[in-house]
Design an enzyme around this catalytic site. Structure first.
Site, PDB file in Angstrom:
ATOM      1  N   ARG A   1      11.883  -0.323  10.230  1.00  0.00           N
ATOM      2  CA  ARG A   1      10.881   0.014  11.246  1.00  0.00           C
ATOM      3  C   ARG A   1      10.869  -0.990  12.393  1.00  0.00           C
ATOM      4  NH1 ARG A   1       5.500   1.047   7.896  1.00  0.00           N
ATOM      5  NH2 ARG A   1       4.707  -0.039   9.732  1.00  0.00           N
TER       6      ARG A   1
ATOM      7  N   ARG B   1      11.820  -4.965   4.276  1.00  0.00           N
ATOM      8  CA  ARG B   1      11.469  -3.579   3.968  1.00  0.00           C
ATOM      9  C   ARG B   1      12.398  -2.572   4.662  1.00  0.00           C
ATOM     10  NH1 ARG B   1       5.230  -2.312   4.545  1.00  0.00           N
ATOM     11  NH2 ARG B   1       5.575  -2.474   6.778  1.00  0.00           N
TER      12      ARG B   1
ATOM     13  N   ARG C   1      -9.045   1.659   8.898  1.00  0.00           N
ATOM     14  CA  ARG C   1      -8.615   0.301   9.229  1.00  0.00           C
ATOM     15  C   ARG C   1      -9.670  -0.433  10.041  1.00  0.00           C
ATOM     16  NH1 ARG C   1      -2.798   1.184   8.937  1.00  0.00           N
ATOM     17  NH2 ARG C   1      -1.542  -0.621   9.404  1.00  0.00           N
TER      18      ARG C   1
ATOM     19  N   ARG D   1       0.466  -7.888  13.764  1.00  0.00           N
ATOM     20  CA  ARG D   1      -0.195  -6.958  12.830  1.00  0.00           C
ATOM     21  C   ARG D   1      -1.047  -7.708  11.817  1.00  0.00           C
ATOM     22  NH1 ARG D   1       4.704  -3.878  10.564  1.00  0.00           N
ATOM     23  NH2 ARG D   1       3.163  -2.782   9.296  1.00  0.00           N
TER      24      ARG D   1
ATOM     25  N   LYS E   1       0.830  -1.213   0.000  1.00  0.00           N
ATOM     26  CA  LYS E   1       0.000   0.000   0.000  1.00  0.00           C
ATOM     27  C   LYS E   1       0.862   1.260   0.000  1.00  0.00           C
ATOM     28  CE  LYS E   1      -2.322  -0.761   3.824  1.00  0.00           C
ATOM     29  NZ  LYS E   1      -1.613  -1.990   4.289  1.00  0.00           N
TER      30      LYS E   1
HETATM   31  P1  AMP Z   1       1.299   1.301   8.761  1.00  0.00           P
HETATM   32  O1  AMP Z   1       2.459   2.187   8.476  1.00  0.00           O
HETATM   33  O2  AMP Z   1       0.072   1.682   7.973  1.00  0.00           O
HETATM   34  O3  AMP Z   1       1.613  -0.161   8.641  1.00  0.00           O
HETATM   35  O4  AMP Z   1       0.897   1.566  10.306  1.00  0.00           O
HETATM   36  C1  AMP Z   1       1.809   1.267  11.354  1.00  0.00           C
HETATM   37  C2  AMP Z   1       1.056   1.209  12.686  1.00  0.00           C
HETATM   38  O5  AMP Z   1       0.449   2.483  12.935  1.00  0.00           O
HETATM   39  C3  AMP Z   1      -0.075   0.199  12.744  1.00  0.00           C
HETATM   40  O6  AMP Z   1       0.372  -1.104  13.067  1.00  0.00           O
HETATM   41  C4  AMP Z   1      -0.942   0.816  13.853  1.00  0.00           C
HETATM   42  O7  AMP Z   1      -0.384   0.580  15.129  1.00  0.00           O
HETATM   43  C5  AMP Z   1      -0.817   2.307  13.566  1.00  0.00           C
HETATM   44  N1  AMP Z   1      -1.869   2.775  12.607  1.00  0.00           N
HETATM   45  C6  AMP Z   1      -1.670   3.278  11.361  1.00  0.00           C
HETATM   46  N2  AMP Z   1      -2.834   3.604  10.774  1.00  0.00           N
HETATM   47  C7  AMP Z   1      -3.798   3.289  11.673  1.00  0.00           C
HETATM   48  C8  AMP Z   1      -5.219   3.356  11.667  1.00  0.00           C
HETATM   49  N3  AMP Z   1      -5.892   3.813  10.599  1.00  0.00           N
HETATM   50  N4  AMP Z   1      -5.877   2.932  12.771  1.00  0.00           N
HETATM   51  C9  AMP Z   1      -5.227   2.474  13.858  1.00  0.00           C
HETATM   52  N5  AMP Z   1      -3.905   2.364  13.933  1.00  0.00           N
HETATM   53  C10 AMP Z   1      -3.178   2.770  12.860  1.00  0.00           C
END
Ligand code: AMP
Length: 221
Positions: free
Chosen positions: A167, A135, A96, A178, A21
């Protein structure tokens, strides 16, 4: 469609962590001149700036859990309010949960807009784990993969020369958490958007170019 009143499209990218994404969303945004809004990036920026929100969010992120809906919705609302009105948007990692999707509808309808299309990027779990573990991201948002899309020099961004970041939440145990959160909490969003006739499924297992072509066609088609 969201563009009916002359405003840009609002596209949501759905899919498991690691499905691409971020990579595809950054490119789509650049290609179409739309804003790419990643809530993960917004949270990481808040943490970097040392805000209370960032510090609070990091507790959830480090455990692979979702940050509470009200925190995320406020963050997105503020971000959209600061953007030029009517600009096309590609959301990555938001919504989400079904409550976040309903909140997004409310925020958009206040501006006379609505979600135009939702693209679900799909890939098998073993592919996702390999992708996530390899990554590395640049501070400028460019994402590399040591297995599939390495930088020219190990650990350094091709575009900015800055060191690449691995990360903390890309560690294997956090990745498994996750993926399971995604199945249970984010999975129902597929039905939510399918019922509204907005969902397009895109094969996320091909190489970056092939996935991008399919995604672009789904967004514009
Ligand atoms: P991502 O970079 O999209 O994989 O997000 C990394 C982390 O940020 C996720 O595992 C969540 O802990 C938090 N996070 C990001 N976007 C959301 C969202 N829309 N709702 C809740 N937690 C989020």
């Amino acid at each position: 469609m969201g563009a009916a009143n002359g405003a840009g499209e609002i596209v949501v990218l759905l899919g498991s962590p690691g499905v691409g994404k971020g990579t595809q969303g950054v490119r789509l945004g650049r290609d179409l001149g739309w804003a790419h809004v990643s809530t993960g990036d917004l949270l990481r920026a808040a943490l970097e700036e040392g805000t209370a929100l960032g510090t609070e969010a990091a507790r959830y992120m480090d455990a692979g859990e979702l940050v509470p809906d009200d925190v995320i919705v406020d963050l997105v609302r503020e971000h959209l309010a600061a953007m030029s009105p009517g600009r096309g948007v590609v959301f990555d990692g938001f919504p989400r949960t079904v409550p976040q999707a309903r909140a997004l509808d409310r925020v958009l309808s206040g501006a006379g807009r609505s979600v135009s299309r939702v693209c679900l990027l799909e890939a098998r779990e073993e592919v996702l784990v390999k992708r996530i573990s390899g990554r590395r991201s640049s501070p400028n948002g460019r994402v590399y993969n040591v297995h599939f899309d390495p930088p020219m020099r190990d650990g350094v961004c091709d575009e900015t020369g800055e060191p690449l970041i691995h990360r903390a939440d890309d560690r294997p145990d956090t990745v498994r958490a996750r993926l399971s959160v995604h199945r249970e909490v984010t999975g129902p969003l597929v039905g939510f958007y399918e019922a509204r006739g907005l969902l397009a499924r895109v094969d996320g297992e091909g190489d970056i170019e092939a996935v991008y072509r399919a995604l672009r066609a789904a967004v514009l088609g």
